[in-house]
Design an enzyme around this catalytic site. Structure first.
Site, PDB file in Angstrom:
ATOM      1  N   GLN A  17       0.774  -1.243   0.000  1.00  0.00           N
ATOM      2  CA  GLN A  17       0.000   0.000   0.000  1.00  0.00           C
ATOM      3  C   GLN A  17       0.802   1.288   0.000  1.00  0.00           C
ATOM      4  O   GLN A  17       0.495   2.206  -0.766  1.00  0.00           O
ATOM      5  CB  GLN A  17      -0.959   0.014   1.205  1.00  0.00           C
ATOM      6  CG  GLN A  17      -1.885   1.213   1.218  1.00  0.00           C
ATOM      7  CD  GLN A  17      -2.873   1.219   2.364  1.00  0.00           C
ATOM      8  OE1 GLN A  17      -3.508   2.225   2.627  1.00  0.00           O
ATOM      9  NE2 GLN A  17      -3.014   0.114   3.055  1.00  0.00           N
ATOM     10  N   SER A  18       1.824   1.406   0.837  1.00  0.00           N
ATOM     11  CA  SER A  18       2.479   2.712   0.987  1.00  0.00           C
ATOM     12  C   SER A  18       3.125   3.180  -0.309  1.00  0.00           C
ATOM     13  O   SER A  18       2.921   4.323  -0.743  1.00  0.00           O
ATOM     14  CB  SER A  18       3.524   2.650   2.106  1.00  0.00           C
ATOM     15  OG  SER A  18       4.514   1.672   1.823  1.00  0.00           O
ATOM     16  N   ASP A  73      12.483 -11.270 -13.773  1.00  0.00           N
ATOM     17  CA  ASP A  73      13.167 -12.048 -12.748  1.00  0.00           C
ATOM     18  C   ASP A  73      14.440 -11.310 -12.376  1.00  0.00           C
ATOM     19  O   ASP A  73      15.432 -11.332 -13.113  1.00  0.00           O
ATOM     20  CB  ASP A  73      13.495 -13.452 -13.272  1.00  0.00           C
ATOM     21  CG  ASP A  73      14.160 -14.321 -12.206  1.00  0.00           C
ATOM     22  OD1 ASP A  73      14.415 -13.817 -11.094  1.00  0.00           O
ATOM     23  OD2 ASP A  73      14.437 -15.498 -12.498  1.00  0.00           O
ATOM     24  N   ASN A  96       9.596   0.200  -1.746  1.00  0.00           N
ATOM     25  CA  ASN A  96       9.276   0.056  -0.322  1.00  0.00           C
ATOM     26  C   ASN A  96       9.610  -1.351   0.146  1.00  0.00           C
ATOM     27  O   ASN A  96       8.858  -1.988   0.886  1.00  0.00           O
ATOM     28  CB  ASN A  96       7.820   0.428  -0.016  1.00  0.00           C
ATOM     29  CG  ASN A  96       6.800  -0.471  -0.705  1.00  0.00           C
ATOM     30  OD1 ASN A  96       7.062  -1.027  -1.776  1.00  0.00           O
ATOM     31  ND2 ASN A  96       5.626  -0.617  -0.111  1.00  0.00           N
ATOM     32  N   VAL A 137       7.903  -2.471   9.258  1.00  0.00           N
ATOM     33  CA  VAL A 137       6.765  -1.750   9.835  1.00  0.00           C
ATOM     34  C   VAL A 137       5.560  -1.899   8.910  1.00  0.00           C
ATOM     35  O   VAL A 137       5.704  -1.803   7.690  1.00  0.00           O
ATOM     36  CB  VAL A 137       7.083  -0.256  10.042  1.00  0.00           C
ATOM     37  CG1 VAL A 137       5.843   0.518  10.456  1.00  0.00           C
ATOM     38  CG2 VAL A 137       8.171  -0.091  11.104  1.00  0.00           C
ATOM     39  N   GLU A 139       1.081  -0.923   8.646  1.00  0.00           N
ATOM     40  CA  GLU A 139       0.162   0.178   8.938  1.00  0.00           C
ATOM     41  C   GLU A 139      -0.036   0.423  10.427  1.00  0.00           C
ATOM     42  O   GLU A 139       0.235   1.512  10.941  1.00  0.00           O
ATOM     43  CB  GLU A 139      -1.181  -0.086   8.263  1.00  0.00           C
ATOM     44  CG  GLU A 139      -2.306   0.850   8.673  1.00  0.00           C
ATOM     45  CD  GLU A 139      -2.047   2.288   8.251  1.00  0.00           C
ATOM     46  OE1 GLU A 139      -2.224   3.190   9.088  1.00  0.00           O
ATOM     47  OE2 GLU A 139      -1.679   2.504   7.085  1.00  0.00           O
ATOM     48  N   ASP A 168       0.345   3.831   5.993  1.00  0.00           N
ATOM     49  CA  ASP A 168       0.676   3.430   4.629  1.00  0.00           C
ATOM     50  C   ASP A 168       0.378   4.529   3.617  1.00  0.00           C
ATOM     51  O   ASP A 168       1.265   5.109   3.014  1.00  0.00           O
ATOM     52  CB  ASP A 168      -0.100   2.165   4.255  1.00  0.00           C
ATOM     53  CG  ASP A 168       0.592   0.896   4.743  1.00  0.00           C
ATOM     54  OD1 ASP A 168       1.830   0.885   4.806  1.00  0.00           O
ATOM     55  OD2 ASP A 168      -0.104  -0.075   5.052  1.00  0.00           O
ATOM     56  N   GLY A 247      -8.291  21.098  17.823  1.00  0.00           N
ATOM     57  CA  GLY A 247      -8.006  22.519  17.693  1.00  0.00           C
ATOM     58  C   GLY A 247      -8.524  23.309  18.869  1.00  0.00           C
ATOM     59  O   GLY A 247      -8.838  22.762  19.922  1.00  0.00           O
ATOM     60  N   GLY A 248      -8.644  24.584  18.665  1.00  0.00           N
ATOM     61  CA  GLY A 248      -9.067  25.455  19.756  1.00  0.00           C
ATOM     62  C   GLY A 248     -10.567  25.586  19.897  1.00  0.00           C
ATOM     63  O   GLY A 248     -11.046  26.257  20.806  1.00  0.00           O
TER      64      GLY A 248
END
Length: 415
Positions: A17-18, A73, A96, A137, A139, A168, A247-248
């Site tokens: 995926q990544s 190959d 990756n 590593v 996800e 990912d 957030g605020g």
């Protein structure tokens, strides 16, 4: 009009995926992405979570649009020569693999630079340089080591990973930006360079508000916008904050009409300060607009649970879409909790190309996520993912191989 990345050729050594997220995005912008796969097997996700017998899985198809597939190959000496020819012709190599895999194949950074000094080598790894750089590593691991899991969930429960693939796909998006930036710099320097996106780093970048809160906590010992305030306790690390806003502007998820039988009959509601008077009017608590316990943001912070409970009494009388329509009329920020079914059926998302229907020669029609980034001069056309090795002969011919040479390489098992 051409595409933004017309003329850029990507040698795609990515899988799962990544990496495929990154190269698919580049392909959507017009890059020619040549995906190198193992003959007879290909990307492992072609078979994972398969829902149509004999067809590539949705896991694969939704991450590999607009690409070309070649099977080589890499352990075959003649196959390595084909890869060398591809490296000489391409602008970017994206991988990756597990740490060190590319070196073990004989394609160290130094060797790649000998073949093509303009080549950009872009990598996704789990960790950056340090004690864990050789660790694999995935996800959920990335979410944990990047700080997301420790700050997700409710304070009385365990750490929770999110359904969004921030480890990912999030890292793939970071890598794509790094590649485009390196391509831009190459126009001035003429040189390639290495680009690294570590999954831990990518997740942390998306969790920056929690690193902000860690420093606030160390200085003040309390964070008033968190649900632990005023009656709960704060430890040494940023706690899990349920559905509180990062957030605020305090926010929370509230029940709507039908919540008893619909797990997604909820709305996210934000008590934004500039529209506080409008909120009071909508929910029928006009006196709160001027009451000293509610009139200011600081006064409201210790009473957020009571405020949201009162707002929820109003939202429970409306469907989430009715509530959103009414609140939007008053510029009160909110958002319904949309299920994947609702998103898949949303016609507006189809019109913008955010959700796209694609026709595949084996599996038939399926829905996929389109390009989330829209360029006015480079519109995206989502094309189906390639069959395994579908473009091997085509790419070999572009490299200058004759029909006889291609047949000989296939006989030798190199392709």
């Amino acid at each position: 009009m051409g595409k933004a990345l017309d003329g850029v050729r990507i040698l795609d050594f990515t899988h799962v995926q990544s990496g495929p997220t990154c190269t698919q995005l580049l392909a959507w912008f017009g890059a020619d992405v040549i995906k190198v796969e193992r003959a007879g097997a290909g990307d492992i996700t072609r078979e994972q979570l398969r829902d149509v017998p004999g067809a590539d899985s949705l896991y694969f198809t939704m991450l590999n649009h607009n690409k070309r597939s070649v099977t080589i190959d890499t352990k075959n000496p003649e196959g390595k020569l084909v890869l060398e020819a591809l490296i000489q012709k391409c602008d970017v190599l994206v991988e990756n693999f597990a740490p060190g895999a590319l070196d073990r194949m004989g394609f160290t950074w130094e060797r790649i630079q000998e073949l093509n000094p303009r080549m950009i080598v872009a990598s996704v790894k789990g960790f950056g340089p340090g004690p864990y750089e050789d660790c694999k590593v995935y996800e959920n691991v990335a979410q944990c080591v990047g700080g997301a899991a420790s700050t997700t969930g409710f304070d009385d429960g365990p750490p929770v990973v999110t359904g969004a693939q921030i480890g990912d796909s999030g890292t793939g998006l970071h890598l794509a930006l790094g590649i485009v930036t390196a391509l831009y710099q190459r126009t001035m320097t003429g040189r390639g360079q290495k680009v690294l996106a570590a999954m831990q780093d990518g997740v942390l970048n998306l969790c920056r508000v929690k690193l902000r809160d860690q420093q606030r906590l160390e200085r003040t010992g309390v964070m008033k916008e968190y649900p632990q305030y005023p009656n709960g306790t704060f430890g040494e690390a940023v706690p899990r904050a349920g559905n509180a806003s990062g957030g605020g502007q305090p926010g929370w998820i509230l029940k709507c009409k039908g919540w008893e039988h619909d797990p997604n009959a909820y709305i996210y509601f934000i008590t934004q300060a500039p529209v506080w008077v409008k909120i009071c009017n909508v929910i029928g608590r006009e006196e709160w607009a001027t009451h000293p316990d509610y009139a200011t943001p600081d006064a409201r912070l210790p009473r957020l649970k009571d405020i949201f409970a009162e707002v929820e009494r109003w939202t429970m009388t409306k469907t989430k879409f009715e509530a959103m329509e009414i609140l939007n009329e008053h510029d009160i920020p909110c958002g319904p909790i949309l299920s994947m079914k609702e998103i898949a059926e949303d016609e507006s998302l189809r019109k913008t190309g955010t959700v796209v229907e694609v026709d595949h020669p084996v599996r038939g029609k399926y829905l996929t996520v389109g390009n989330p980034i829209k360029l006015s001069d480079s519109p995206t056309d989502v094309k189906r993912s390639p069959l395994l090795g579908e473009h091997t002969d085509e790419v070999m011919a572009e490299l200058g191989y004759s029909r006889e040479q291609i047949d000989a390489l296939r006989t030798a098992g190199a392709i």
